[in-house]
Design an enzyme around this catalytic site. Structure first.
Site, PDB file in Angstrom:
ATOM      1  N   LYS A   1      -7.478   6.728   9.663  1.00 36.83           N
ATOM      2  CA  LYS A   1      -7.775   5.288   9.726  1.00 36.83           C
ATOM      3  C   LYS A   1      -8.330   4.866  11.089  1.00 36.83           C
ATOM      4  O   LYS A   1      -8.812   3.740  11.237  1.00 36.83           O
ATOM      5  CB  LYS A   1      -6.509   4.470   9.424  1.00 36.83           C
ATOM      6  CG  LYS A   1      -5.781   4.842   8.140  1.00 36.83           C
ATOM      7  CD  LYS A   1      -6.569   4.436   6.936  1.00 36.83           C
ATOM      8  CE  LYS A   1      -5.877   4.727   5.610  1.00 36.83           C
ATOM      9  NZ  LYS A   1      -4.647   4.028   5.363  1.00 36.83           N
TER      10      LYS A   1
ATOM     11  N   GLY B   1       0.829  -1.210   0.000  1.00 31.56           N
ATOM     12  CA  GLY B   1       0.000   0.000   0.000  1.00 31.56           C
ATOM     13  C   GLY B   1       0.856   1.249   0.000  1.00 31.56           C
ATOM     14  O   GLY B   1       2.097   1.176   0.009  1.00 31.56           O
ATOM     15  N   SER B   2       0.205   2.399   0.010  1.00 27.67           N
ATOM     16  CA  SER B   2       0.961   3.651  -0.110  1.00 27.67           C
ATOM     17  C   SER B   2       1.783   3.947   1.144  1.00 27.67           C
ATOM     18  O   SER B   2       2.905   4.466   1.044  1.00 27.67           O
ATOM     19  CB  SER B   2       0.009   4.810  -0.417  1.00 27.67           C
ATOM     20  OG  SER B   2      -0.980   4.914   0.576  1.00 27.67           O
ATOM     21  N   THR B   3       1.265   3.621   2.326  1.00 27.95           N
ATOM     22  CA  THR B   3       2.030   3.862   3.559  1.00 27.95           C
ATOM     23  C   THR B   3       3.223   2.910   3.617  1.00 27.95           C
ATOM     24  O   THR B   3       4.338   3.309   3.970  1.00 27.95           O
ATOM     25  CB  THR B   3       1.133   3.690   4.801  1.00 27.95           C
ATOM     26  OG1 THR B   3      -0.153   4.268   4.554  1.00 27.95           O
ATOM     27  CG2 THR B   3       1.738   4.365   6.011  1.00 27.95           C
TER      28      THR B   3
ATOM     29  N   GLU C   1      -0.494 -10.716   3.285  1.00 33.44           N
ATOM     30  CA  GLU C   1      -0.209  -9.881   4.464  1.00 33.44           C
ATOM     31  C   GLU C   1      -0.466 -10.682   5.738  1.00 33.44           C
ATOM     32  O   GLU C   1       0.312 -10.628   6.696  1.00 33.44           O
ATOM     33  CB  GLU C   1      -1.088  -8.633   4.438  1.00 33.44           C
ATOM     34  CG  GLU C   1      -0.700  -7.661   3.326  1.00 33.44           C
ATOM     35  CD  GLU C   1      -1.674  -6.504   3.141  1.00 33.44           C
ATOM     36  OE1 GLU C   1      -1.266  -5.499   2.563  1.00 33.44           O
ATOM     37  OE2 GLU C   1      -2.832  -6.609   3.554  1.00 33.44           O
TER      38      GLU C   1
ATOM     39  N   GLY D   1      -7.580  -3.275   1.406  1.00 37.53           N
ATOM     40  CA  GLY D   1      -8.009  -2.297   0.411  1.00 37.53           C
ATOM     41  C   GLY D   1      -7.201  -2.446  -0.877  1.00 37.53           C
ATOM     42  O   GLY D   1      -7.715  -2.245  -1.972  1.00 37.53           O
TER      43      GLY D   1
ATOM     44  N   GLY E   1       0.575  -1.092   6.648  1.00 37.28           N
ATOM     45  CA  GLY E   1      -0.506  -0.131   6.865  1.00 37.28           C
ATOM     46  C   GLY E   1      -1.813  -0.835   7.154  1.00 37.28           C
ATOM     47  O   GLY E   1      -1.854  -2.050   7.379  1.00 37.28           O
TER      48      GLY E   1
ATOM     49  N   LYS F   1      -7.834  -4.754   6.795  1.00 35.33           N
ATOM     50  CA  LYS F   1      -6.846  -4.587   5.738  1.00 35.33           C
ATOM     51  C   LYS F   1      -7.379  -5.193   4.446  1.00 35.33           C
ATOM     52  O   LYS F   1      -8.388  -5.856   4.439  1.00 35.33           O
ATOM     53  CB  LYS F   1      -5.527  -5.271   6.129  1.00 35.33           C
ATOM     54  CG  LYS F   1      -4.827  -4.571   7.294  1.00 35.33           C
ATOM     55  CD  LYS F   1      -3.490  -5.190   7.639  1.00 35.33           C
ATOM     56  CE  LYS F   1      -2.610  -5.439   6.467  1.00 35.33           C
ATOM     57  NZ  LYS F   1      -2.370  -4.262   5.612  1.00 35.33           N
TER      58      LYS F   1
HETATM   59  C1  5RP Z   1      -3.334  -3.582   1.239  1.00 38.96           C
HETATM   60  C2  5RP Z   1      -3.586  -3.077   2.601  1.00 38.96           C
HETATM   61  C3  5RP Z   1      -3.094  -1.708   2.932  1.00 38.96           C
HETATM   62  O1  5RP Z   1      -2.300  -1.790   4.059  1.00 38.96           O
HETATM   63  C4  5RP Z   1      -4.267  -0.818   3.191  1.00 38.96           C
HETATM   64  O2  5RP Z   1      -5.135  -0.849   2.065  1.00 38.96           O
HETATM   65  C5  5RP Z   1      -3.812   0.621   3.468  1.00 38.96           C
HETATM   66  O3  5RP Z   1      -3.298   1.182   2.306  1.00 38.96           O
HETATM   67  P1  5RP Z   1      -2.696   2.639   2.283  1.00 38.96           P
HETATM   68  O4  5RP Z   1      -1.428   2.620   3.090  1.00 38.96           O
HETATM   69  O5  5RP Z   1      -2.445   2.883   0.804  1.00 38.96           O
HETATM   70  O6  5RP Z   1      -3.708   3.605   2.833  1.00 38.96           O
HETATM   71  O7  5RP Z   1      -4.152  -3.722   3.438  1.00 38.96           O
HETATM   72  O8  5RP Z   1      -3.961  -4.819   1.025  1.00 38.96           O
END
Ligand code: 5RP
Length: 222
Positions: A125, A33-35, A107, A100, A86, A98
């Site tokens: 979040k 993910g982005s984080t 994970e 998304g 994240g 988790k």
């Molecule tokens: C991916 C995940 C990510 O950790 C979650 O969607 C958060 O993403 P982001 O850091 O982009 O907000 O579970 O499957």
């Protein structure tokens, strides 16, 4: 601060948290993910201090390799010291939603093999009760309709995430309309439906440390 600035702060806090323990034989579990991407970019500055990483998705594997960080197959590793990832929703009890980014199964596997799971998130979040964010469920494709009918019996509204195929060649059903007051129980019930690979609740193996970036600084929950 913007959401991205907060994500960056959470990612930096995770690097600060693990930096003192980095050694030649340390392999780090890395989320998706982005984080998590921000964490990877910051971790890369320390790449000569640890052995390598295990990735929770093909996207993460690619990003780690682009930084010159060695990526290990999880089957080569008995136990990871730490996993950093994240989340889409977090509670103060360290339960998470988790998936998304539809990497939830890998994970969850990497989290299971890690001694410590550090969750990094921006303040948006944080919730009191999970369920506002539709709960992702990874499903074997032929079971999609059957699983959806079983989810309705549990009180959820399933929506097939069209166009998405996971790294494991499965599909995602997002479950709307749930107020998840007992995440451990729901996690088990959903996983017991035949055809479900896993769901995005991280409650039975939840985070050990949450680094939540807010306008007042990064807060620790453990
Ligand atoms: C991916 C995940 C990510 O950790 C979650 O969607 C958060 O993403 P982001 O850091 O982009 O907000 O579970 O499957």
């Amino acid at each position: 601060m913007t959401q991205d600035e907060l994500k960056q702060q959470a990612a930096q806090a995770a690097v600060d948290e693990i930096e003192k323990d980095l050694q030649d034989d340390v392999i780090i579990g890395v989320g998706t993910g982005s984080t998590a991407n921000m964490f990877i970019d910051l971790l890369a500055k320390h790449k000569h201090k640890f052995q390598g990483a295990v990735a929770s998705s093909e996207a993460t594997e690619l990003r780690l390799k682009e930084h010159g960080i060695e990526v290990f197959d999880l089957n080569e590793v008995t136990m990871l010291d730490v996993y950093v990832d994240g989340a889409d929703e977090v509670t103060q009890e360290l339960n998470l939603t988790k998936g998304g980014g539809f990497a939830l199964t890998r994970e969850k596997i990497v989290a299971a093999v890690s001694k410590k799971f550090i969750c990094i998130a921006d303040a948006s979040k944080a919730v009191e009760t999970l369920g506002g964010f539709a709960l992702p469920v990874e499903v074997i494709p032929m079971a999609r309709s059957y699983v959806s009918r079983q989810i309705v019996k549990l009180g959820g509204s399933p929506v097939y995430r069209e166009g998405v195929v996971t790294d494991n060649a499965n599909v995602i059903i997002d479950v709307h309309g749930l107020k998840i007051t007992d995440p451990k129980d729901l996690e088990i019930k959903l996983n017991n439906i035949v055809g479900v690979v896993t769901n995005g609740l991280f409650a039975n193996r939840n985070a050990d440390l949450l680094l939540l970036a807010t306008d007042d600084g990064v807060k620790r929950f453990e």
